[in-house]
Design a protein around this motif. Structure first.
Motif, mmCIF file in Angstrom:
data_model
loop_
_atom_site.group_PDB
_atom_site.id
_atom_site.type_symbol
_atom_site.label_atom_id
_atom_site.label_comp_id
_atom_site.label_asym_id
_atom_site.label_seq_id
_atom_site.Cartn_x
_atom_site.Cartn_y
_atom_site.Cartn_z
ATOM 1 N N SER A 163 0.868 -1.181 0.000
ATOM 2 C CA SER A 163 0.000 0.000 0.000
ATOM 3 C C SER A 163 0.907 1.234 0.000
ATOM 4 O O SER A 163 1.925 1.265 0.701
ATOM 5 C CB SER A 163 -0.878 -0.013 1.253
ATOM 6 O OG SER A 163 -1.433 1.271 1.429
ATOM 7 N N GLN B 61 -2.759 -0.555 -11.192
ATOM 8 C CA GLN B 61 -3.538 -0.774 -12.413
ATOM 9 C C GLN B 61 -2.676 -1.457 -13.488
ATOM 10 O O GLN B 61 -3.106 -2.408 -14.129
ATOM 11 C CB GLN B 61 -4.060 0.588 -12.909
ATOM 12 C CG GLN B 61 -4.893 0.541 -14.159
ATOM 13 C CD GLN B 61 -6.313 0.010 -13.918
ATOM 14 O OE1 GLN B 61 -6.767 -0.081 -12.773
ATOM 15 N NE2 GLN B 61 -6.990 -0.357 -14.990
ATOM 16 N N PHE C 290 -4.075 -10.285 -4.949
ATOM 17 C CA PHE C 290 -4.475 -8.997 -4.377
ATOM 18 C C PHE C 290 -5.126 -9.200 -3.020
ATOM 19 O O PHE C 290 -5.974 -10.074 -2.857
ATOM 20 C CB PHE C 290 -5.468 -8.322 -5.329
ATOM 21 C CG PHE C 290 -6.214 -7.179 -4.706
ATOM 22 C CD1 PHE C 290 -5.573 -5.985 -4.428
ATOM 23 C CD2 PHE C 290 -7.564 -7.290 -4.395
ATOM 24 C CE1 PHE C 290 -6.259 -4.922 -3.833
ATOM 25 C CE2 PHE C 290 -8.261 -6.234 -3.813
ATOM 26 C CZ PHE C 290 -7.602 -5.050 -3.537
ATOM 27 N N THR C 291 -4.739 -8.394 -2.053
ATOM 28 C CA THR C 291 -5.449 -8.327 -0.784
ATOM 29 C C THR C 291 -5.871 -6.888 -0.574
ATOM 30 O O THR C 291 -5.029 -5.981 -0.600
ATOM 31 C CB THR C 291 -4.551 -8.801 0.387
ATOM 32 O OG1 THR C 291 -4.155 -10.141 0.129
ATOM 33 C CG2 THR C 291 -5.306 -8.755 1.709
ATOM 34 N N CYS D 268 -9.532 -7.675 8.494
ATOM 35 C CA CYS D 268 -10.509 -8.209 7.539
ATOM 36 C C CYS D 268 -11.490 -9.152 8.213
ATOM 37 O O CYS D 268 -12.652 -9.216 7.852
ATOM 38 C CB CYS D 268 -9.794 -8.932 6.408
ATOM 39 S SG CYS D 268 -8.687 -10.230 6.984
HETATM 40 N N1 NAD Z 1 -9.152 -11.215 3.240
HETATM 41 C C1 NAD Z 1 -7.992 -10.876 3.775
HETATM 42 O O1 NAD Z 1 -7.175 -11.709 4.121
HETATM 43 C C2 NAD Z 1 -7.660 -9.419 3.969
HETATM 44 C C3 NAD Z 1 -6.520 -9.088 4.693
HETATM 45 C C4 NAD Z 1 -6.216 -7.732 4.892
HETATM 46 C C5 NAD Z 1 -7.062 -6.751 4.385
HETATM 47 N N2 NAD Z 1 -8.169 -7.107 3.697
HETATM 48 C C6 NAD Z 1 -9.100 -6.081 3.195
HETATM 49 O O2 NAD Z 1 -8.362 -4.944 2.736
HETATM 50 C C7 NAD Z 1 -9.163 -3.770 2.858
HETATM 51 C C8 NAD Z 1 -8.341 -2.682 3.502
HETATM 52 O O3 NAD Z 1 -7.159 -2.479 2.804
HETATM 53 P P1 NAD Z 1 -6.932 -1.222 1.832
HETATM 54 O O4 NAD Z 1 -7.762 -0.062 2.271
HETATM 55 O O5 NAD Z 1 -5.462 -1.065 1.698
HETATM 56 O O6 NAD Z 1 -7.547 -1.757 0.483
HETATM 57 P P2 NAD Z 1 -7.485 -1.092 -0.960
HETATM 58 O O7 NAD Z 1 -8.297 -1.970 -1.824
HETATM 59 O O8 NAD Z 1 -7.790 0.349 -0.896
HETATM 60 O O9 NAD Z 1 -5.939 -1.180 -1.344
HETATM 61 C C9 NAD Z 1 -5.232 -2.405 -1.345
HETATM 62 C C10 NAD Z 1 -4.103 -2.313 -2.335
HETATM 63 O O10 NAD Z 1 -4.651 -2.171 -3.640
HETATM 64 C C11 NAD Z 1 -4.038 -1.080 -4.302
HETATM 65 N N3 NAD Z 1 -4.976 -0.533 -5.278
HETATM 66 C C12 NAD Z 1 -5.895 0.450 -5.101
HETATM 67 N N4 NAD Z 1 -6.561 0.689 -6.256
HETATM 68 C C13 NAD Z 1 -6.056 -0.155 -7.188
HETATM 69 C C14 NAD Z 1 -6.332 -0.399 -8.567
HETATM 70 N N5 NAD Z 1 -7.267 0.283 -9.219
HETATM 71 N N6 NAD Z 1 -5.622 -1.350 -9.206
HETATM 72 C C15 NAD Z 1 -4.682 -2.068 -8.552
HETATM 73 N N7 NAD Z 1 -4.365 -1.870 -7.252
HETATM 74 C C16 NAD Z 1 -5.048 -0.933 -6.574
HETATM 75 C C17 NAD Z 1 -3.655 -0.143 -3.173
HETATM 76 O O11 NAD Z 1 -2.659 0.758 -3.595
HETATM 77 C C18 NAD Z 1 -3.168 -1.124 -2.131
HETATM 78 O O12 NAD Z 1 -1.854 -1.515 -2.382
HETATM 79 C C19 NAD Z 1 -10.347 -4.169 3.707
HETATM 80 O O13 NAD Z 1 -11.475 -4.333 2.891
HETATM 81 C C20 NAD Z 1 -9.914 -5.510 4.304
HETATM 82 O O14 NAD Z 1 -10.978 -6.347 4.665
HETATM 83 C C21 NAD Z 1 -8.483 -8.416 3.462
#
Ligand code: NAD
Ligand code: BTL
Length: 491
Positions: free
Chosen positions: A177, A213, A226-227, A284
């Motif tokens: 992130s 992206q 992706f997480t 999460c």
């Molecule tokens: N299921 C699991 O194991 C788990 C674990 C940790 C967090 N989470 C989830 O993560 C979320 C919180 O994390 P967050 O706010 O960092 O999530 P987010 O989706 O905002 O961002 C996650 C990652 O995706 C990237 N990203 C954002 N837009 C993108 C795009 N258009 N294309 C590609 N990458 C992109 C961000 O830069 C970051 O690195 C919550 O919903 C949580 O539940 C899930």
């Protein structure tokens, strides 16, 4: 302050644009680091390096046991540097140092687990129905893997991706992130010290909408892991269709915590508190949706409210602190909006619902532990992931009713059942549409057990042997031991 760089094709470099980003401590908004800010072109370069490294095959063809030894070395170094890593993680996320140290131990365990698993699958002979032939099924690395991780458990979530991908012989491009990159930069230094061929490990820094992206779209990528949040997941899924790359998603949750009247009361109260307020609810699998059997509901809520009011918020580096701030101003605003939604929907706010008044916390993104009662199944605060210290409480009267309610969201990540009746626990656990069900506990996860979600909480699994399999393709090799013409075509 020295600007921290990206790692592409074995070199530490600044971004092409020369842009940089300040990294903020959410406890006091101090600038704790400056990192180079990449964009599409940097991601493109990193993917190209990973593609070349994969196609050249040095890492992929390294014997699996040697790949495992390297990962054991990574684990050793993480243990040696765990205090520094934990310090960085707490500075970057605001979580308590105790929590970050526990994360580093978990991460060591993840590297050790996948190091050990690297050479355990020698393929499988299957019974061929064709005489004088043999059939073998083998697993091979998928190829170039884009790995995109979130801010709440920066290094832990990254380790769930890096360790299995490398164990299986893939090449990787990892993007933490943009607001919490520090420990991922540090582990890349560790990977460099251990020594992987150039291009096998690449780190890109920058925003999801640009770097991420490209990592999702680029046709040289074979898999995107992706997480993060569900809306981001949708965008990545769409972007990945261009070359039909494989996707592995760990998304959000709205996790039911079910307490039956026959549960051990003190244990259930304590676990319910930990389920929702651990890491300020930014988990999460947080148990943010509590379902309590009607006959103990009022007593249970009273006990919870009493304890929630005593949670000590503060600096993650202070030993007395039990919970840190939320990650950012924007995220706190989102939590505040949900609290307003809850009030408008008619839920009863029984504690919290505002920022703390303590002046020592004024510069941090703090929010008080909050509880809503009188919640109904169709309320947005019950259905949607808030990702903050907000608990919704519902009453239930029967086993069937609670199972139906618990399964009623679009999510399916995790949840728990508290009861002293083991047959009831088993019946309910079997009916819950969740990737993980805890009985008389909440939160345990470890490298040996698969982690992932049903429904819209995810696609695929991390950890466990399934977590390694995500990073492999399956190939069937058939050999005819008595080759001869088939004479199908007569001409
Ligand atoms: N299921 C699991 O194991 C788990 C674990 C940790 C967090 N989470 C989830 O993560 C979320 C919180 O994390 P967050 O706010 O960092 O999530 P987010 O989706 O905002 O961002 C996650 C990652 O995706 C990237 N990203 C954002 N837009 C993108 C795009 N258009 N294309 C590609 N990458 C992109 C961000 O830069 C970051 O690195 C919550 O919903 C949580 O539940 C899930
Ligand atoms: C998967 N876990 C529980 C470590 C972190 C979720 O946000």
């Amino acid at each position: 302050m020295k600007r921290q760089q990206m790692f592409i094709n074995g070199k530490w470099i600044d971004s092409v644009s020369g842009e940089a980003r300040e990294i903020i401590n959410p406890f006091n908004q101090d600038v704790i680091a400056i990192v180079t800010e990449g964009d599409k072109s940097d991601a493109h370069m990193a993917i190209e390096a990973a593609r070349n490294a994969f196609d050249e095959g040095e890492w992929t063809n390294t014997p699996a046991n040697e790949r495992g030894y390297k990962l054991f070395k990574v684990a050793e170094k993480i243990q040696q540097q765990k205090d520094e890593l934990a310090r960085l993680e707490s500075l970057d996320t605001g979580k308590t140092l105790t929590e970050s140290i526990a994360d580093m131990d978990d991460i060591t365990g993840v590297f050790r687990y996948f190091a050990g698993l690297a050479d355990k699958d020698g393929g499988e002979m299957i019974e061929s129905p064709i005489p004088n032939s043999t059939s073998k099924v083998v697993r091979e690395p998928v190829g170039v893997c884009s790995q995109i991780s979130p801010w709440n458990y920066p290094l832990l979530q990254a380790s769930w991706k890096i360790a299995p991908a490398l164990a299986a012989g893939n090449t990787i491009v990892i993007k933490p992130s943009e607001i919490t990159p520090l420990t991922t930069i540090k582990i890349t230094e560790i990977l460099e010290e251990v020594g992987f061929p150039n291009g096998v490990v690449n780190l890109v820094l920058g925003a999801g909408t640009t770097v991420g992206q490209e990592m999702a779209e680029n046709h040289d990528v074979d898999l995107v892991s992706f997480t993060g949040g569900i809306e981001t997941g949708r965008k990545i899924m769409n972007a990945a269709t261009g070359n039909m790359k494989k996707i592995a998603f760990e998304l959000g949750g709205k996790n039911p915590n079910i307490v039956f009247a026959d549960a051990d009361f003190e244990t259930a109260v304590d676990q319910a508190l930990n389920a929702v307020y651990f890491h300020a609810g930014q988990v999460c699998s947080a148990g943010s949706r509590l379902l309590v059997e009607d006959s103990i509901h009022d007593q249970f809520v009273d006990a919870l409210v009493e304890r929630a009011g005593k949670i000590r918020l503060g600096n993650g580096f202070d030993e007395k602190t039990e919970s840190g701030p939320l990650i950012s101003k924007e995220h706190r605003s989102k939590v505040e909006e949900y609290v307003e939604i809850g009030k408008d929907e008619g839920a009863k706010l029984v504690i919290g619902g505002k920022r703390p008044e303590d002046p020592e916390l004024a510069s941090g993104f703090f929010y008080l532990p909050t509880i809503f009662t009188e919640c109904e199944n169709d309320m947005r605060i019950v259905q949607e992931e808030i990702f903050g210290p907000v608990l919704t409480v519902e009453r239930f009267k029967s086993e069937n009713e609670v199972v139906k309610r618990a399964n009623s969201t679009t999510y399916g990540l995790a949840g728990a059942v508290f009861t002293t009746d083991s047959r009831k626990a088993e019946r309910v656990a079997n009916k819950l549409r969740l990737g993980t069900v805890w009985i008389n506990d909440f939160h345990p996860y470890f490298a040996q057990a698969p982690w992932g979600g049903y429904k819209q909480s995810g696609i695929g699994r991390e950890l466990g042997k399934q977590g390694l399999e995500e990073y492999t393709e399956v190939k069937h090799i058939f050999e005819n031991h008595t080759p001869e013409p088939v004479n199908w075509f007569k001409g």
